[in-house]
Design an enzyme around this catalytic site. Structure first.
Site, PDB file in Angstrom:
ATOM      1  N   CYS A  82      99.361 -31.814 -42.816  1.00  0.00           N
ATOM      2  CA  CYS A  82      98.805 -31.000 -41.724  1.00  0.00           C
ATOM      3  C   CYS A  82      99.870 -30.622 -40.700  1.00  0.00           C
ATOM      4  O   CYS A  82      99.697 -29.683 -39.926  1.00  0.00           O
ATOM      5  CB  CYS A  82      97.655 -31.741 -41.040  1.00  0.00           C
ATOM      6  SG  CYS A  82      98.109 -33.387 -40.477  1.00  0.00           S
ATOM      7  N   LYS A 133      85.227 -43.739 -46.515  1.00  0.00           N
ATOM      8  CA  LYS A 133      85.090 -42.872 -47.688  1.00  0.00           C
ATOM      9  C   LYS A 133      86.401 -42.095 -47.879  1.00  0.00           C
ATOM     10  O   LYS A 133      86.676 -41.155 -47.147  1.00  0.00           O
ATOM     11  CB  LYS A 133      83.930 -41.885 -47.537  1.00  0.00           C
ATOM     12  CG  LYS A 133      83.668 -41.138 -48.865  1.00  0.00           C
ATOM     13  CD  LYS A 133      82.944 -39.819 -48.702  1.00  0.00           C
ATOM     14  CE  LYS A 133      83.849 -38.654 -48.467  1.00  0.00           C
ATOM     15  NZ  LYS A 133      84.719 -38.273 -49.626  1.00  0.00           N
TER      16      LYS A 133
END
Length: 489
Positions: A289, A180
């Site tokens: 990140c 997903k």
């Protein structure tokens, strides 16, 4: 690949069992550089996830029984096709995510192809252990087996790059996949589905279900037939995934947020340090990140560093993603832009100095892009270490600079957050570099550089930055189960 016909909007379909499958409900996806809806993606839920998991389960016996060499051949063909379609994919990634086309062209798409190449090869070179126990007339050996259906959830900041970082080792090891992607950046994943058909990926080996976290993601992580979840995203979502998957004792790999420090000593190579630290602070709109968001500078160097860093940050151009001279494009969404701006407002209200960027510098954008989610590179000083601005992940083109007096202070402050993903250390003193790197609580420490990555080595964070490691041997271990077999003779 069918492109539905709702006006001029692109309409995506799920990819299940090797076929594109339409969905009744859709979610709007925005072009961050204009603020306009340009795409509709499936709003999948438990029903679509069930069908995808069933397709992956059906495909597992055949795929897992193929030799690693046979699987590698297909992965390499897919890498070839990604490279062949690089320009089209780069433009799509830029439009969907907001990043400059030049960055997608040089980083995102080449790395996506390399992920398939790397793992197709690395999976061929792992050896199992063997332990003869002659005094007991027995021989023990280990065997690594694929786990089954892997649930993969990837974020919106490096959409195809991080999706392929998960799919490649999962299928190279013999698993099948239900993935997903983020509902905000689904287009390149959908484009890759067509290439998977072309590459000969068997139906059901990779299924991609588009939708939101609360519907599609929730159904996937709580599915009883998905024994393994690899997730990259926020710490809050990871906590929900842990709770949802706990009743099934699933294998989890969670790559979460960062609040990454740079520790810069007075003997650093200042020119290289400033050039790299501007890049590490602002690349991809600061939406990586691993970006640097806290810069600690030894006090004797601090005034010169601050002046030169601000000057360099002002030259880092924020503009239309298609402009080759743009270093940064637009942030992912209106909500995210408001969140990032909120941190700058908070810093200002607490008495910090905004040296450049938000509220100081105006962006000169063409008329069609004035409703886009752009924000100039922002440098702040005078923020307390206890401020939310220094403690929470901002995930935008914002960095804070602060002086320190001693090595011990620098290490203590670098470690003084709940995150521990990455850090950078700048010094010409080799002994100091090793000493400080060993004391910093982070899964990755770069010294005198940033973002040099060997995919063989472990990737992941400490503390609230995640659970587990992926890359090379670590991905092989995560995407397989080890079995010990003992033979008495």
């Amino acid at each position: 690949m069918s492109e539905g016909s709702k006006g001029s909007l692109l309409v995506l379909e799920n990819f299940i069992g090797g076929k594109f499958v339409s969905c009744q409900k859709h979610i709007e996806s925005f072009d961050p550089s204009t603020g306009e809806v340009y795409c509709l993606i499936p709003d999948s839920g438990p029903q679509e996830v069930d069908v995808a998991v069933a397709a992956a389960k059906d495909a597992f016996p055949d795929w897992s029984s193929r030799s690693p060499e046979a699987r590698a051949q297909i992965l390499n063909k897919l890498a070839d096709l990604l490279e062949k379609n690089l320009e089209e994919l780069a433009k799509a990634e830029s439009r969907d995510q907001g990043k400059p086309v030049s960055l997608a062209r040089s980083l995102d798409i080449p790395r996506s192809a390399y992920n398939f190449r790397f793992f197709s090869s690395s999976m061929l070179h792992h050896l199992n252990d063997c332990s003869p126990m002659n005094h007991l007339s027995s021989l023990s050996y280990t065997q690594r087996c694929p786990v089954g259906v892997a649930g993969l959830i990837s974020p919106w900041n490096l959409p195809l790059y991080l999706l392929t970082w998960k799919i490649a080792p999962a299928i190279a090891a013999g698993n099948t996949v239900v993935a997903k992607p983020s509902e905000m950046t689904s287009v390149t994943a959908w484009m890759m589905c067509k290439l998977m058909q072309e590459a000969g990926v068997p139906p059901g080996v990779v299924n991609i279900v588009f939708g939101s976290g609360p519907r599609a993601g929730e159904a996937l992580v709580g599915h009883p037939d998905v024994p393994l979840i690899s997730f990259t995203g926020s710490t809050v979502t990871a906590q929900r995934i842990t709770e949802r998957s706990a009743p099934y004792c699933k294998k989890l790999s969670l790559e979460l947020g960062g609040k990454n420090p740079a520790v810069i000593f007075a003997d650093a190579d200042l020119e290289r340090c400033i050039e790299t630290t501007v890049r590490s602070s602002f690349s991809n709109q600061g939406e990586i990140c691993l970006c640097t968001s806290r810069i600690y500078v030894e006090r004797s160097l601090y005034p010169e560093f601050l002046q030169r860093f601000v000057a360099a940050a002002k030259k880092w151009k924020t503009g239309v993603p298609s402009d080759p001279s743009s270093n940064n494009g637009a942030l992912i969404s209106k909500e995210h832009l408001e969140k990032v701006r909120g941190f700058v407002s908070l810093a200002k209200s607490e008495g910090a100095v905004i040296h450049c960027g938000e509220g100081v510098d105006r962006l000169d954008l063409p008329e069609p892009n004035r409703s886009g989610y752009f924000m100039p590179t922002t440098v702040i000083s005078g923020v307390s270490d206890t401020s939310r601005v220094m403690q929470e992940e901002i995930f935008g083109p914002v960095t804070c600079i602060s002086p320190f007096d001693s090595e011990e202070e620098a290490v203590s402050r670098a470690n003084g957050v709940r995150y521990g993903l990455s850090a950078t250390v700048w010094s010409r003193d080799v002994e100091k570099v090793h000493r400080v790197a060993q004391k910093i609580q982070a899964g990755l420490v770069w010294t005198n550089c940033w973002l040099i990555r060997d995919l063989n080595l472990p990737f992941g964070g400490m503390k609230n930055s995640g659970v587990g490691r992926e890359g090379g041997k670590d991905s092989y271990h995560f995407f397989t189960e080890v079995k010990t077999i003992t033979i008495k003779h």
